[in-house]
Design a protein around this motif. Structure first.
Motif, PDB file in Angstrom:
ATOM      1  N   LYS A  44       0.853  -1.181   0.000  1.00  0.00           N
ATOM      2  CA  LYS A  44       0.000   0.000   0.000  1.00  0.00           C
ATOM      3  C   LYS A  44       0.891   1.232   0.000  1.00  0.00           C
ATOM      4  CE  LYS A  44      -3.731   2.295   2.362  1.00  0.00           C
ATOM      5  NZ  LYS A  44      -4.440   2.486   3.611  1.00  0.00           N
ATOM      6  N   LEU A  45       0.888   1.955  -1.118  1.00  0.00           N
ATOM      7  CA  LEU A  45       1.767   3.105  -1.272  1.00  0.00           C
ATOM      8  C   LEU A  45       1.188   4.330  -0.587  1.00  0.00           C
ATOM      9  CD1 LEU A  45       2.625   2.737  -5.059  1.00  0.00           C
ATOM     10  CD2 LEU A  45       4.038   2.090  -3.118  1.00  0.00           C
ATOM     11  N   PRO A  46       2.068   5.210  -0.071  1.00  0.00           N
ATOM     12  CA  PRO A  46       1.578   6.479   0.464  1.00  0.00           C
ATOM     13  C   PRO A  46       1.081   7.369  -0.676  1.00  0.00           C
ATOM     14  CG  PRO A  46       3.972   6.392   0.536  1.00  0.00           C
ATOM     15  CD  PRO A  46       3.506   5.057   0.075  1.00  0.00           C
ATOM     16  N   GLU A  47       0.245   8.334  -0.367  1.00  0.00           N
ATOM     17  CA  GLU A  47      -0.351   9.191  -1.393  1.00  0.00           C
ATOM     18  C   GLU A  47       0.471  10.454  -1.602  1.00  0.00           C
ATOM     19  OE1 GLU A  47      -4.326   9.874  -0.059  1.00  0.00           O
ATOM     20  OE2 GLU A  47      -4.997   7.907  -0.729  1.00  0.00           O
ATOM     21  N   SER A  48       0.376  11.018  -2.819  1.00  0.00           N
ATOM     22  CA  SER A  48       1.093  12.234  -3.166  1.00  0.00           C
ATOM     23  C   SER A  48       0.259  13.051  -4.143  1.00  0.00           C
ATOM     24  CB  SER A  48       2.434  11.876  -3.811  1.00  0.00           C
ATOM     25  OG  SER A  48       3.032  13.019  -4.355  1.00  0.00           O
ATOM     26  N   ARG A  49       0.258  14.371  -3.974  1.00  0.00           N
ATOM     27  CA  ARG A  49      -0.473  15.249  -4.890  1.00  0.00           C
ATOM     28  C   ARG A  49       0.350  15.618  -6.110  1.00  0.00           C
ATOM     29  NH1 ARG A  49      -1.877  19.968  -1.178  1.00  0.00           N
ATOM     30  NH2 ARG A  49      -0.295  19.003   0.085  1.00  0.00           N
ATOM     31  N   THR A  50       1.663  15.501  -6.028  1.00  0.00           N
ATOM     32  CA  THR A  50       2.531  15.956  -7.108  1.00  0.00           C
ATOM     33  C   THR A  50       3.164  14.814  -7.898  1.00  0.00           C
ATOM     34  OG1 THR A  50       4.403  16.055  -5.589  1.00  0.00           O
ATOM     35  CG2 THR A  50       3.103  18.085  -5.888  1.00  0.00           C
ATOM     36  N   GLY A  51       2.652  13.620  -7.785  1.00  0.00           N
ATOM     37  CA  GLY A  51       3.231  12.468  -8.466  1.00  0.00           C
ATOM     38  C   GLY A  51       3.047  12.524  -9.978  1.00  0.00           C
ATOM     39  N   LYS A  52       3.998  11.944 -10.705  1.00  0.00           N
ATOM     40  CA  LYS A  52       3.954  11.880 -12.159  1.00  0.00           C
ATOM     41  C   LYS A  52       4.221  10.456 -12.605  1.00  0.00           C
ATOM     42  CE  LYS A  52       5.801  16.530 -12.759  1.00  0.00           C
ATOM     43  NZ  LYS A  52       6.911  17.327 -13.280  1.00  0.00           N
ATOM     44  N   SER A  53       3.691  10.085 -13.772  1.00  0.00           N
ATOM     45  CA  SER A  53       3.975   8.783 -14.360  1.00  0.00           C
ATOM     46  C   SER A  53       5.297   8.843 -15.108  1.00  0.00           C
ATOM     47  CB  SER A  53       2.869   8.380 -15.330  1.00  0.00           C
ATOM     48  OG  SER A  53       1.670   8.216 -14.635  1.00  0.00           O
ATOM     49  N   MET A  54       6.012   7.719 -15.134  1.00  0.00           N
ATOM     50  CA  MET A  54       7.296   7.667 -15.825  1.00  0.00           C
ATOM     51  C   MET A  54       7.252   6.585 -16.893  1.00  0.00           C
ATOM     52  SD  MET A  54      10.048   8.065 -12.796  1.00  0.00           S
ATOM     53  CE  MET A  54      11.333   7.944 -13.992  1.00  0.00           C
ATOM     54  N   HIS A  55       7.879   6.862 -18.032  1.00  0.00           N
ATOM     55  CA  HIS A  55       7.935   5.898 -19.122  1.00  0.00           C
ATOM     56  C   HIS A  55       9.370   5.816 -19.625  1.00  0.00           C
ATOM     57  CE1 HIS A  55       3.599   5.782 -19.155  1.00  0.00           C
ATOM     58  NE2 HIS A  55       3.598   7.097 -19.157  1.00  0.00           N
ATOM     59  N   GLN A  56      10.190   5.063 -18.917  1.00  0.00           N
ATOM     60  CA  GLN A  56      11.569   4.847 -19.328  1.00  0.00           C
ATOM     61  C   GLN A  56      12.025   3.528 -18.729  1.00  0.00           C
ATOM     62  OE1 GLN A  56      13.929   8.055 -17.942  1.00  0.00           O
ATOM     63  NE2 GLN A  56      13.308   7.904 -15.843  1.00  0.00           N
ATOM     64  N   GLU A  57      13.307   3.188 -18.916  1.00  0.00           N
ATOM     65  CA  GLU A  57      13.816   1.922 -18.402  1.00  0.00           C
ATOM     66  C   GLU A  57      13.836   1.967 -16.876  1.00  0.00           C
ATOM     67  OE1 GLU A  57      17.678  -1.017 -18.829  1.00  0.00           O
ATOM     68  OE2 GLU A  57      17.728   0.973 -19.730  1.00  0.00           O
ATOM     69  N   LEU A  58      13.069   1.082 -16.274  1.00  0.00           N
ATOM     70  CA  LEU A  58      12.935   1.064 -14.814  1.00  0.00           C
ATOM     71  C   LEU A  58      13.335  -0.284 -14.247  1.00  0.00           C
ATOM     72  CD1 LEU A  58       9.461   2.746 -14.236  1.00  0.00           C
ATOM     73  CD2 LEU A  58      11.670   3.745 -13.783  1.00  0.00           C
ATOM     74  N   LEU A  59      13.861  -0.247 -13.053  1.00  0.00           N
ATOM     75  CA  LEU A  59      14.053  -1.441 -12.253  1.00  0.00           C
ATOM     76  C   LEU A  59      13.166  -1.247 -11.033  1.00  0.00           C
ATOM     77  CD1 LEU A  59      15.621  -4.096 -11.719  1.00  0.00           C
ATOM     78  CD2 LEU A  59      17.225  -2.728 -10.404  1.00  0.00           C
ATOM     79  N   SER A  60      12.145  -2.069 -10.925  1.00  0.00           N
ATOM     80  CA  SER A  60      11.185  -1.928  -9.836  1.00  0.00           C
ATOM     81  C   SER A  60      11.689  -2.660  -8.593  1.00  0.00           C
ATOM     82  CB  SER A  60       9.834  -2.491 -10.265  1.00  0.00           C
ATOM     83  OG  SER A  60       8.933  -2.440  -9.190  1.00  0.00           O
ATOM     84  N   ILE A  95      19.661   3.678 -16.022  1.00  0.00           N
ATOM     85  CA  ILE A  95      18.425   3.073 -15.523  1.00  0.00           C
ATOM     86  C   ILE A  95      17.922   3.851 -14.299  1.00  0.00           C
ATOM     87  CG2 ILE A  95      19.513   1.432 -13.934  1.00  0.00           C
ATOM     88  CD1 ILE A  95      17.453  -0.633 -14.970  1.00  0.00           C
ATOM     89  N   THR A  96      16.624   3.864 -14.134  1.00  0.00           N
ATOM     90  CA  THR A  96      16.015   4.509 -12.978  1.00  0.00           C
ATOM     91  C   THR A  96      15.451   3.428 -12.061  1.00  0.00           C
ATOM     92  OG1 THR A  96      15.452   6.462 -14.262  1.00  0.00           O
ATOM     93  CG2 THR A  96      14.242   6.131 -12.225  1.00  0.00           C
ATOM     94  N   ILE A  97      15.730   3.550 -10.800  1.00  0.00           N
ATOM     95  CA  ILE A  97      15.228   2.605  -9.804  1.00  0.00           C
ATOM     96  C   ILE A  97      13.921   3.164  -9.251  1.00  0.00           C
ATOM     97  CG2 ILE A  97      15.758   1.328  -7.693  1.00  0.00           C
ATOM     98  CD1 ILE A  97      17.765   0.917 -10.034  1.00  0.00           C
ATOM     99  N   ALA A  98      12.838   2.405  -9.399  1.00  0.00           N
ATOM    100  CA  ALA A  98      11.533   2.812  -8.870  1.00  0.00           C
ATOM    101  C   ALA A  98      11.310   2.092  -7.548  1.00  0.00           C
ATOM    102  CB  ALA A  98      10.432   2.465  -9.856  1.00  0.00           C
ATOM    103  N   LEU A  99      11.383   2.835  -6.459  1.00  0.00           N
ATOM    104  CA  LEU A  99      11.170   2.260  -5.131  1.00  0.00           C
ATOM    105  C   LEU A  99       9.687   2.272  -4.795  1.00  0.00           C
ATOM    106  CD1 LEU A  99      14.058   3.834  -3.031  1.00  0.00           C
ATOM    107  CD2 LEU A  99      13.753   1.442  -3.600  1.00  0.00           C
ATOM    108  N   ARG A 100       9.153   1.109  -4.503  1.00  0.00           N
ATOM    109  CA  ARG A 100       7.767   0.985  -4.069  1.00  0.00           C
ATOM    110  C   ARG A 100       7.812   0.411  -2.659  1.00  0.00           C
ATOM    111  NH1 ARG A 100       4.601  -2.495  -6.398  1.00  0.00           N
ATOM    112  NH2 ARG A 100       2.789  -1.172  -6.356  1.00  0.00           N
ATOM    113  N   ILE A 101       7.603   1.276  -1.680  1.00  0.00           N
ATOM    114  CA  ILE A 101       7.745   0.874  -0.283  1.00  0.00           C
ATOM    115  C   ILE A 101       6.408   1.027   0.418  1.00  0.00           C
ATOM    116  CG2 ILE A 101       8.959   1.351   1.874  1.00  0.00           C
ATOM    117  CD1 ILE A 101      11.303   2.327   0.208  1.00  0.00           C
ATOM    118  N   ASP A 102       6.006  -0.011   1.132  1.00  0.00           N
ATOM    119  CA  ASP A 102       4.760   0.012   1.883  1.00  0.00           C
ATOM    120  C   ASP A 102       4.806   1.157   2.887  1.00  0.00           C
ATOM    121  OD1 ASP A 102       2.934  -0.925   4.264  1.00  0.00           O
ATOM    122  OD2 ASP A 102       2.314  -2.091   2.517  1.00  0.00           O
ATOM    123  N   GLU A 103       3.654   1.802   3.085  1.00  0.00           N
ATOM    124  CA  GLU A 103       3.627   2.976   3.964  1.00  0.00           C
ATOM    125  C   GLU A 103       3.898   2.643   5.427  1.00  0.00           C
ATOM    126  OE1 GLU A 103      -0.183   4.820   3.546  1.00  0.00           O
ATOM    127  OE2 GLU A 103      -1.252   3.177   4.492  1.00  0.00           O
TER     128      GLU A 103
END
Length: 132
Positions: A44-60, A95-103
């Motif tokens: 469950k990700l924390p919420e953000s008002r300024t978030g943007k979508s990314m479309h490039q090489e990612l490592l999740s 490469i961009t590292i996309a961190l998805r951390i539980d809240e």
């Protein structure tokens, strides 16, 4: 004159093969929907008002509430995480590292994960849920 009546055949449709086909279709869609889901790991990700979508090489990289690491959906240890980032820094430094951390994960775990990214001088983003 004797009139002969025709015997009418009974109309029937075999449903056993139809049930098999429907079962396989249902199984296929369940598997595909699980793979396509961003929340398949239950983070469950924390919420953000300024978030943007990314479309490039990612490592999740995901860290769930039990502090388990996942790299592109596959479970890994912290040592595996460090080794994967070291390898990526050599093979694809853009490469961009996309961190998805539980809240519920403590900030110290976030700092630990970001520190490894900074050591190898990689780009990173922290994924958040869209604020409603």
């Amino acid at each position: 004159m004797k009139i002969k009546r025709r015997k009418r055949g009974h109309g029937a449709m075999e449903a056993s093969s139809l049930a098999d086909i429907l079962f396989f279709l249902m199984l296929f869609f369940l598997m595909v929907s699980t793979l396509a889901s961003q929340n398949a790991l239950g983070i469950k990700l924390p919420e953000s008002r300024t978030g943007k979508s990314m479309h490039q090489e990612l490592l999740s990289v995901s860290i769930n509430a039990q502090r388990q690491y996942f790299i592109n959906g596959k479970e890994a240890t912290y040592a595996d995480y460090e080794a994967a980032l070291k390898e990526k820094s050599i093979t694809s430094p853009n490469i961009t590292i996309a961190l998805r951390i539980d809240e519920t994960v403590p900030v110290s775990e976030l700092i630990k994960a970001v520190d490894v990214i900074n050591v190898y001088k990689l780009h990173s983003v922290i994924s958040t849920a869209e604020k409603k």
